[in-house]
Design a protein around this motif. Structure first.
Motif, PDB file in Angstrom:
ATOM      1  N   LEU A 455       1.252 -11.594   2.514  1.00  0.00           N
ATOM      2  CA  LEU A 455       1.303 -11.548   1.056  1.00  0.00           C
ATOM      3  C   LEU A 455       1.936 -12.808   0.479  1.00  0.00           C
ATOM      4  CD1 LEU A 455       2.281  -7.819   0.485  1.00  0.00           C
ATOM      5  CD2 LEU A 455       0.149  -8.920  -0.178  1.00  0.00           C
ATOM      6  N   ASP A 468      -4.761  -9.585 -10.676  1.00  0.00           N
ATOM      7  CA  ASP A 468      -3.394  -9.539 -10.166  1.00  0.00           C
ATOM      8  C   ASP A 468      -2.381  -9.266 -11.292  1.00  0.00           C
ATOM      9  OD1 ASP A 468      -1.816  -9.788  -7.740  1.00  0.00           O
ATOM     10  OD2 ASP A 468      -0.891 -11.515  -8.704  1.00  0.00           O
ATOM     11  N   ARG A 503      -2.403  -6.272  -2.402  1.00  0.00           N
ATOM     12  CA  ARG A 503      -1.431  -6.437  -3.488  1.00  0.00           C
ATOM     13  C   ARG A 503      -1.118  -5.120  -4.180  1.00  0.00           C
ATOM     14  NH1 ARG A 503       1.290 -11.258  -4.357  1.00  0.00           N
ATOM     15  NH2 ARG A 503       1.011 -11.110  -6.621  1.00  0.00           N
TER      16      ARG A 503
END
Length: 886
Positions: A455, A468, A503
């Protein structure tokens, strides 16, 4: 300050201008931080009504409250300001009290912005006028000036009248000739009269307002530099409008020679006509005419070549002393690809060779005759003393490109940083199967090994993705984004899904639902291919969220998608050692990719797989020893001008395969529901082939409808997949050959070139059925799906690589279909381009020494007249019948 900010927010531009007029420079500068903050605020909700209302006032206030020229220029031309800017008049008003030098600096800075920044010409010109600086000659300024001058309907005058009044006319007209892609803008005005640019500039040179010599030089220089078709048309028209005198034409002889050699056809034709006029008046020396001929005679435009040969004949007729120089120049056309050009050149040389006394010139002409086609070479042996045609043809050797070598898929990157870089590149272009599979496997491995490190490495990549930090302003959620298009748009979209899952931006419920039921809808021919591709991607994302796998079983060994059986067995062994659970879609894809064509290798791997003692090992062992089952039944279907293929069920793709993969084996009947097709994507087609790397015929059947559109509907780019189709494995049957046939007749050159590559790859791999491809092409030309003129370009390109026997093998089965229509009166007129197809076939037959009887050819060759069709039919008939006649 508060009054100014309130007026800006309310969008009261006139009040803002009034407030700014009463402020000192320090007071204005003090307001700028708040204006900058307001701009940031408005950008977050740019399309709302309050934002649209405030932007013009903000645009004007921000420009007035800065002192640096660079800052003001950046503010004026900012992308977020261009949708609702302040008017040029307002901006000039708020900036007009600055020093002239400063205003000139701003004017040149905004003029240097690209045209796409859409800086108003009125603003740039107003600042130039106030500052008294030199006028900019950048692309943005010149384009704006042309539009401003050309919009005469707004002011009721003419282009000529407005040009006369322009104080910067000479400098801007000079810049006009140096600005790219200006022709389309100039073409918006009239083509003649005082409203046309061409006649207006010509009139201004006559009046002496513009320097005539400089204008002529600039116009010629622009044509020599090249550019778009619109540029060539406009500047050629301008040159013609200038009406050059004979002295001016003669002074630019070198330019005319260069244009005749290299310019586009319409420009070259004008240059050729000027040079011809000079030559016929005795003002172009023979050596210059030889130089000109050397360039023009090898152009592809036959009209230019014929005109050049006519010119040479006229000059020799007028002055017999030039024959020794000009006939060898004409003989250069003996090597032209078109046999009619060769014949014209030979007639010219034969007509005037009697005027040549020098033995060395006659020897040169006889030597050049070796380039002629056999029929003309026999004639030249009698008239020019050329060497006779050999009674036995020279043994022919086919030249084909080497068969492509498969590229091994490199292991996934060990470094998370390196993986992140590769993923970032793939998000821009993901049609490389090997790179995609390597990255996908890398994401799975690193998510299992060290999720946090992965990540962190991906942070710069995902930071640029809208999902995001999704905002409600988009009107749909991240989950909707990956499902609302009825499936993943392309492979890059699939990578985005995996990244968004990492995510935490996609709900687990959405992932689970997609794994269970899929997201692809519709019943187009290739929706099963997309379903299978997506089933694996959604499963990868779901497993990353719930039960990360150590690696993927289905990562191919080779870039075509093929997976070596020993590698798959070794991966299953490692899964057993780690106690990892095999994922259904991953294992299904591995089975479809594993190599089964080499029996000894497959059987050895099957024994190892069976010894694993697992359900997957047993399934793999059975799959390997079964080998390829019988191919499904298929039949052709005519749909308008198209020939399509319907296929029956593939039983072995049903059974134990997951639901997302079973549609691959279902029958393909009818045309499918093309109204609800969401799955045709340039980036997806290579991945479809990699789904079934040993069953390309099945994939080709499902892609056939769209590939046919490259020829029937003139679509662009769809045939790019054809070389990969040719490099794939399994049978190359009627669907593969029909795909190539449509590509050879595609509208766009890049598609035809891809089809030629596929043709040569199939031939190099000894997988080309030339009889079948030729028969298909004949039927497609006959039905109107493929235009002969496009097919000519393709087969000529293929033959030029050295594949004359391959091309002849195709044409010998295509031509009888078309010639048969002529023989039976099936068509009102010969198909346009049929003569050129015969010409290519004749060249192939002459080079390969083919000897056979072609159905219906003799009847065409015996027709009356001397049309190109009949001439080429006779040429081919002669080439094929030499041995028979003997």
């Amino acid at each position: 300050m508060s009054s100014l900010m309130e007026a800006v927010r309310a969008g009261r531009t006139a009040e803002v201008v009034s407030l700014l007029d009463g402020m000192t420079d320090p007071e204005r500068r003090a307001c700028f931080p708040q204006l900058k903050a307001l701009r940031k605020e408005l950008r977050a909700d740019q399309w709302s009504a309050p934002s649209r209302k405030a932007y013009p006032a903000l645009h004007a206030a921000g420009a007035a409250c800065q002192t640096g020229a660079a800052g003001v220029a950046g503010w004026l031309a900012a992308a977020d300001m261009r949708w609702w800017p302040a008017s040029p008049g307002v901006l000039i008003d708020v900036l007009g009290d600055r020093a002239p030098g400063w205003l000139g600096d701003v004017a040149h800075r905004i003029a240097e912005r690209p045209s796409t920044a859409r800086v108003p010409y009125e603003l740039m010109a107003g600042l130039v006028r106030l500052s008294g600086c030199d006028v900019p000659t950048t692309e943005a300024y010149v384009h704006g000036w042309v539009e401003h001058i050309g919009h005469t309907w707004q002011r009721g005058d003419t282009v000529l009248a407005r040009l006369r009044k322009d104080p910067h006319l000479a400098r801007l007209v000079a810049a006009l000739f140096e600005t790219d892609d200006i022709g389309s803008r100039l073409a918006w005005t009239a083509t003649e009269g005082p409203d046309s640019w061409t006649e207006s500039i010509s009139s201004l040179t006559v009046e002496g307002v513009l320097d005539r010599e400089a204008t002529v030089r600039a116009c010629l220089a622009r044509l020599l530099r090249g550019g778009s078709a619109a540029d060539h048309r406009v500047f050629l028209r301008m040159l013609q409008a200038l009406g050059l005198t004979r002295d001016e034409q003669r002074a630019h002889t070198a330019d005319w020679l260069a244009l005749a050699a290299d310019a586009p056809s319409v420009v070259a034709a004008h240059a050729q006509s000027v040079l011809a006029s000079l030559a016929l008046d005795g003002e172009l020396g023979a050596h210059r005419l030889v130089e000109m001929s050397g360039a023009v005679l090898f152009r592809t435009e036959k009209k230019l070549v014929r005109a050049q040969l006519v010119l040479l004949g006229k000059v020799i007729t007028r002055d017999a002393t030039t024959a020794c120089e000009l006939l060898p120049a004409a003989a250069q056309a003996f090597g032209h690809e078109d046999s009619e050009v060769q014949e014209r050149a030979l007639k010219l040389v034969e007509r005037h060779v009697g005027r040549v006394d020098a033995a060395e010139v006659r020897e040169e002409l006889a030597s050049a005759a070796d380039q002629l086609i056999p029929a003309l070479r026999r004639r030249a042996s009698q008239s020019l003393g050329a060497s006779p045609v050999a009674s036995e043809p020279v043994p022919y050797e086919e030249v084909l490109p080497p068969a492509p070598t498969p590229v091994r898929v490199a292991p996934a990157p060990e470094s998370a940083t390196e993986l992140a870089e590769e993923v970032g590149a793939l998000l821009l272009s993901s049609d490389d199967v090997a790179a995609f599979e390597r990255a996908l496997d890398g994401l799975v491995r690193h998510a299992h090994r060290d999720r946090e490190a992965l990540l962190e490495a991906l942070e710069p990549v995902v930071a640029r993705r809208w999902w995001d930090d999704a905002s409600p302003q988009y009107g749909f959620s991240v989950d909707d984004y990956f499902t609302r298009h009825h499936g993943l748009i392309n492979a890059a979209h699939g990578l985005e899904l995996v990244l968004a899952t990492l995510r935490g931006k996609v709900l687990t419920g959405t992932l689970h639902k997609a794994v269970q039921h899929g997201t692809v809808t519709g019943d187009c021919g290739h929706s099963p291919l997309t379903r299978a591709f997506e089933a694996r991607i959604w499963e990868v994302a779901y497993r990353i969220r719930t039960e990360p796998a150590p690696f993927l079983l289905s990562t191919p060994t080779w870039g075509t998608g093929l997976l070596e059986p020993d590698e798959l067995v070794a991966r299953l062994e490692e899964y057993g050692r780690l106690g990892a659970r095999v994922a259904a879609a991953d294992f299904a894809q591995a089975l479809l990719r594993v190599r089964r064509g080499e029996r000894a290798v497959a059987e050895a791997a099957a024994r190892r797989a069976a010894a694993l003692g697992t359900a997957e090992g047993t399934r793999l062992a059975g799959w390997l020893v079964t080998g390829d089952s019988a191919r499904p039944t298929s039949r052709r279907r005519i749909s308008g001008a198209r020939i399509l293929v319907e296929s029956g069920e593939v039983a072995e793709l049903q059974g134990d395969f997951p639901p997302g993969f079973r549609p691959l084996g279902r029958p393909l009947t009818g045309l499918g529901d093309r109204r609800h097709c969401y799955h045709w994507s340039d980036g997806m087609r290579p991945h479809w082939l990699a789904l079934l790397p040993e069953r390309r015929e099945l994939v080709a059947t499902r892609m056939l409808r769209e590939l046919s559109s490259t020829a029937v509907d003139d679509t662009r780019g769809d045939a790019a997949v054809l070389p990969q189709l040719a490099e794939s494995g399994g049978e190359a049957g009627e669907s593969v050959h029909l795909c190539v046939a449509y590509g050879l007749g595609a509208r766009h050159p890049e598609d035809r070139l891809a089809a030629v590559d596929a043709l040569l790859v199939l031939a190099a791999r000894e997988q080309l059925n030339a009889d079948q491809l030729g028969a298909d092409l004949g039927q497609l030309v006959r039905s109107g799906a493929v235009k002969p003129s496009r097919l000519v370009e393709s087969v000529r390109t293929a033959a030029a690589t050295g594949a004359y026997a391959t091309v002849w093998g195709v044409l010998r089965h295509a031509l009888p279909v078309l010639l048969g229509d002529l023989a039976t009166g099936g068509t009102a007129a010969p198909a346009r381009g049929l003569a050129d197809l015969l010409a290519v076939a004749a060249e192939c037959a002459e080079r390969t020494g083919a000897r056979e009887e072609l159905p219906h050819l003799a009847g065409t060759a015996e027709r009356r007249g001397s049309s190109r069709l009949v001439a080429q039919a006779r040429r081919l008939h002669t080439a094929l019948g030499e041995e028979v006649a003997a």
